[in-house]
Design a protein around this motif. Structure first.
Motif: not given
Length: 336
Positions: A65-72
């Motif tokens: 499982v790859r962990a996903q990050l979201l941001g800018s």
């Protein structure tokens, strides 16, 4: 060919990842996004969203499982990626594909695709912050309004350290409305040297084969299609190997999976929300299984977890009725 299980906020969490990867055919999963917004998150946030981090970064069936990050913010994302890497996920994925207005309005997801330079800086910062053997991957859409900058975005991702790119074959404005424009992925695949994986509107084996032909991608990411048909990955593999035998997962095999899912969510989902979760899955399963239609109709108006469990055969119905009678007697005695 590699088959990935998509990140789907509000649907495909670790509970469903657990159950779907038991079926087989999935090579890797990507978690739903972990929102990074100006702070360094504690480890418990990562492990709450991706509890597989506590088990070697794999589902109980052993699928990475790859962990996903979201941001800018490149700096903040890099800091969080470094902390996340310490928990040893199978990789770190970056979200440039979420079309939700609330996500895009606050800087993140597909809204960043108008700025290839920024997404390149994000990937570069995360790549520097993460140990070199750990993959840094990205998921993008064709663009915000159209696909005119898709190649620029893909070049920015690949040129700054992304080792793999998933392309959802729709724009931000398209949302999840069909069709998916698989043919537009071809230009992205031809422009970069890293693997490109096609995603979007793959519901059947026929869809998968046509997507591969039109995009030129050998590998696929499956989302709602595999939730509606948990055997889809196995069917695609069999068809790719030239098998003409049916690989459809029978409903009798689905029943223990539904029961297992119900038991898993009982451990972390509040009673008032559990009926909605099982109805959500049954609603999608109706696309593939007539029996799911019958089950969905039977529980559609029920909001009591015990009654849901009895209706779906997760518990003995007579035992449920006996417990209801005992509870009624207890209440009467209490009042008396």
């Amino acid at each position: 060919m590699t088959l990935l299980l998509a990140p789907m906020e509000g649907l495909l969490d670790f509970s469903l990842r657990d159950v779907l990867t038991r079926v087989g055919g999935v090579d890797c999963c990507v978690s739903e996004f972990i929102r990074v917004s100006g702070t360094l998150l504690p480890e418990r946030v990562f492990t709450r969203i991706v509890p597989e981090l506590l088990a070697g970064g794999k589902t109980p069936a052993g699928v990475p499982v790859r962990a996903q990050l979201l941001g800018s913010d490149p700096v903040c994302l890099a800091d969080n990626a470094a902390r996340l890497a310490g928990l040893r996920p199978a990789g770190i994925d970056l979200n440039f594909g979420c079309p939700a207005k609330i996500v895009n309005r606050h800087g993140g997801g597909a809204g960043l695709l108008d700025d290839p330079e920024l997404i390149g800086r994000i990937v570069a910062a995360v790549r520097r912050a993460v140990p070199q053997p750990m993959p840094v991957t990205a998921k993008m859409r064709l663009g915000v309004r159209d696909g005119s900058r898709a190649v620029d975005c893909a070049l920015a991702l690949a040129g700054n350290g992304a080792s793999e790119i998933v392309v959802h074959a729709r724009t931000k404005l398209d949302g999840y409305r069909p069709p998916a424009y698989w043919e537009q992925i071809a230009a992205v695949r031809e422009a970069v040297t890293v693997p490109v994986i096609a995603n979007g509107e793959i519901w059947t084996v026929a869809d998968a084969l046509r997507c591969r032909a039109e995009s030129g991608c050998s590998s696929l990411m499956l989302g709602r299609g595999i939730v509606a048909n948990p055997g889809l990955a196995l069917e695609i593999i069999a068809a790719s190997m030239g098998s003409r035998q049916s690989q459809t997962l029978p409903w009798t095999a689905m029943q223990p999976l539904l029961r297992a899912y119900w038991q898993i969510i009982a451990g972390h989902v509040a009673d008032r929300h559990r009926p909605g979760r099982i109805k959500q899955w049954l609603h999608l399963l109706r696309r593939h299984y007539p029996q799911a239609e019958q089950a969905y109709v039977e529980v559609r108006t029920i909001n009591d977890p015990a009654r849901i469990a009895a209706a779906l055969g997760f518990v003995d119905a007579n035992a449920h009725r006996r417990q209801e009678a005992a509870d009624s007697i207890d209440r009467l005695c209490t009042v008396a």
